[in-house]
Write an enzyme that holds these catalytic residues in place. Structure first.
Site, PDB file in Angstrom:
ATOM      1  N   ASP A  44       0.493  -0.979  -0.464  1.00  0.00           N
ATOM      2  CA  ASP A  44      -0.146  -0.059  -0.168  1.00  0.00           C
ATOM      3  C   ASP A  44       0.946   1.193   0.272  1.00  0.00           C
ATOM      4  O   ASP A  44       2.052   1.200   0.609  1.00  0.00           O
ATOM      5  CB  ASP A  44      -1.013  -0.228   1.246  1.00  0.00           C
ATOM      6  CG  ASP A  44      -1.950   0.959   0.982  1.00  0.00           C
ATOM      7  OD1 ASP A  44      -2.394   1.781  -0.110  1.00  0.00           O
ATOM      8  OD2 ASP A  44      -3.334   0.342   1.789  1.00  0.00           O
ATOM      9  N   ASP A  74      10.339  -8.322  -6.597  1.00  0.00           N
ATOM     10  CA  ASP A  74      10.691  -8.435  -5.004  1.00  0.00           C
ATOM     11  C   ASP A  74      10.365 -10.142  -3.934  1.00  0.00           C
ATOM     12  O   ASP A  74      10.789 -10.807  -3.790  1.00  0.00           O
ATOM     13  CB  ASP A  74      11.441  -8.105  -4.806  1.00  0.00           C
ATOM     14  CG  ASP A  74      12.168  -7.966  -3.032  1.00  0.00           C
ATOM     15  OD1 ASP A  74      13.286  -8.072  -3.847  1.00  0.00           O
ATOM     16  OD2 ASP A  74      11.987  -7.403  -2.428  1.00  0.00           O
ATOM     17  N   ILE A  75       8.506  -9.064  -4.161  1.00  0.00           N
ATOM     18  CA  ILE A  75       8.135  -9.672  -3.422  1.00  0.00           C
ATOM     19  C   ILE A  75       8.019 -11.234  -3.825  1.00  0.00           C
ATOM     20  O   ILE A  75       8.009 -12.493  -3.062  1.00  0.00           O
ATOM     21  CB  ILE A  75       6.688  -9.632  -3.360  1.00  0.00           C
ATOM     22  CG1 ILE A  75       6.924  -8.761  -2.298  1.00  0.00           C
ATOM     23  CG2 ILE A  75       5.838 -10.465  -2.264  1.00  0.00           C
ATOM     24  CD1 ILE A  75       5.348  -7.471  -1.424  1.00  0.00           C
ATOM     25  N   ASN A  87      -6.725  -5.569  -4.413  1.00  0.00           N
ATOM     26  CA  ASN A  87      -8.104  -4.796  -3.585  1.00  0.00           C
ATOM     27  C   ASN A  87      -8.057  -3.607  -4.434  1.00  0.00           C
ATOM     28  O   ASN A  87      -9.193  -3.277  -3.732  1.00  0.00           O
ATOM     29  CB  ASN A  87      -7.978  -5.230  -2.278  1.00  0.00           C
ATOM     30  CG  ASN A  87      -8.654  -4.228  -1.463  1.00  0.00           C
ATOM     31  OD1 ASN A  87      -9.624  -4.127  -0.767  1.00  0.00           O
ATOM     32  ND2 ASN A  87      -8.279  -3.359  -0.721  1.00  0.00           N
ATOM     33  N   TYR A 151     -15.538   5.015 -11.750  1.00  0.00           N
ATOM     34  CA  TYR A 151     -14.855   3.779 -11.021  1.00  0.00           C
ATOM     35  C   TYR A 151     -15.593   2.569 -11.724  1.00  0.00           C
ATOM     36  O   TYR A 151     -15.385   1.596 -11.642  1.00  0.00           O
ATOM     37  CB  TYR A 151     -16.063   4.070  -9.999  1.00  0.00           C
ATOM     38  CG  TYR A 151     -15.443   3.024  -8.628  1.00  0.00           C
ATOM     39  CD1 TYR A 151     -14.007   2.958  -7.631  1.00  0.00           C
ATOM     40  CD2 TYR A 151     -16.639   2.759  -8.037  1.00  0.00           C
ATOM     41  CE1 TYR A 151     -14.145   2.084  -6.869  1.00  0.00           C
ATOM     42  CE2 TYR A 151     -16.311   1.819  -6.999  1.00  0.00           C
ATOM     43  CZ  TYR A 151     -14.883   1.158  -6.469  1.00  0.00           C
ATOM     44  OH  TYR A 151     -15.128   0.141  -5.425  1.00  0.00           O
TER      45      TYR A 151
END
Length: 247
Positions: A44, A74-75, A87, A151
């Site tokens: 985030d 990297d993760i 999300n 949206y």
């Protein structure tokens, strides 16, 4: 699942990545997945409010595609990621005549493009594990809602991508599903619909269950799709809306 992948699967704690998981619905999802036994990495632009999520969190502007790709790659290199919850999302309410084109780019980049970048970066980890669960947080606005031109376009794009990914990734044991919340009591909702306003009252009165949804209601649906036992469900959208989408 190959024998090597099965061995990794049995010996490593599953890692779940949640974008936009520092607040509101994202935080509820991240905390629920922690309760379900996953090691959760929140990505985030701000630090998570919940202390249990802070240690592994990564801060990045998910609207920045290059920076996001670096963090996610990297993760995926460091961890055995088998769950991804796309999300993150923001709203720019405006009637059609008032829609700003700069908001179109802003919302598309954050709400939709980030999901593509994050998913691409973490796919190698899921394929190596021989399984994966990808969940996209969309919205009931895909069925239509006033003042949500941009949206709804971003959320509709997510649902369309999810169906395509479900077909492409099925052979790898990776499922892709959407959770589409209706009226959920978040800070963003109350900012757009003050609690004492007539608009908020009308929204609640139109919910068959006669209450606002809670972030934990959305987290429950995400948890279901992330479960290893949900492996025969893909390409679907589950509305968490208190019955609003029925009538």
């Amino acid at each position: 699942m190959s024998q090597d992948a099965a061995q990794r699967h049995n010996t490593q704690k599953h890692v779940a990545v949640v974008t936009g998981g520092a607040r509101n619905i994202g935080q509820a999802i991240a905390l629920r997945l922690q309760q379900d036994g996953y090691q959760v990495i929140v990505v985030d632009i701000v630090e998570p409010e919940a202390k249990s999520l802070q240690a592994d969190a990564r801060q990045v502007d998910l609207a920045d595609a290059d920076a996001t790709r670096l963090v996610m790659t990297d993760i995926g290199t460091r961890y055995s990621v088998t769950r991804l919850v796309n999300n993150v999302g923001i709203v720019a309410p405006a009637l059609l005549e008032e829609v700003q084109l700069e908001d179109f780019d802003k919302l598309m980049h954050l709400n939709a493009r980030s999901a593509l970048v994050c998913t691409q970066a973490l796919l190698p980890s899921m394929k190596a594990n021989g399984m994966g669960r990808i969940v996209l947080n969309t919205s009931r606005v895909v069925l239509g809602k006033e003042a949500r031109t941009i949206y709804s376009a971003t959320k509709g794009a997510l649902q369309s991508m999810a169906r395509t990914w479900a077909l492409e990734l099925a052979e790898h044991g990776i499922t892709v599903n959407c959770v589409a919340p209706g009226p959920i009591a978040t800070s963003a909702f109350w900012q757009n619909n003050p609690p004492d306003s007539e608009r908020a009252r009308r929204i609640i009165d139109n919910i068959p269950l006669q209450r606002m949804g809670q972030p934990e209601d959305v987290a429950q649906a995400v948890s279901f799709f992330c479960d290893e036992r949900s492996g025969f469900i893909t390409g679907q959208t589950l509305f968490v809306c208190g019955g609003v989408t029925v009538g």
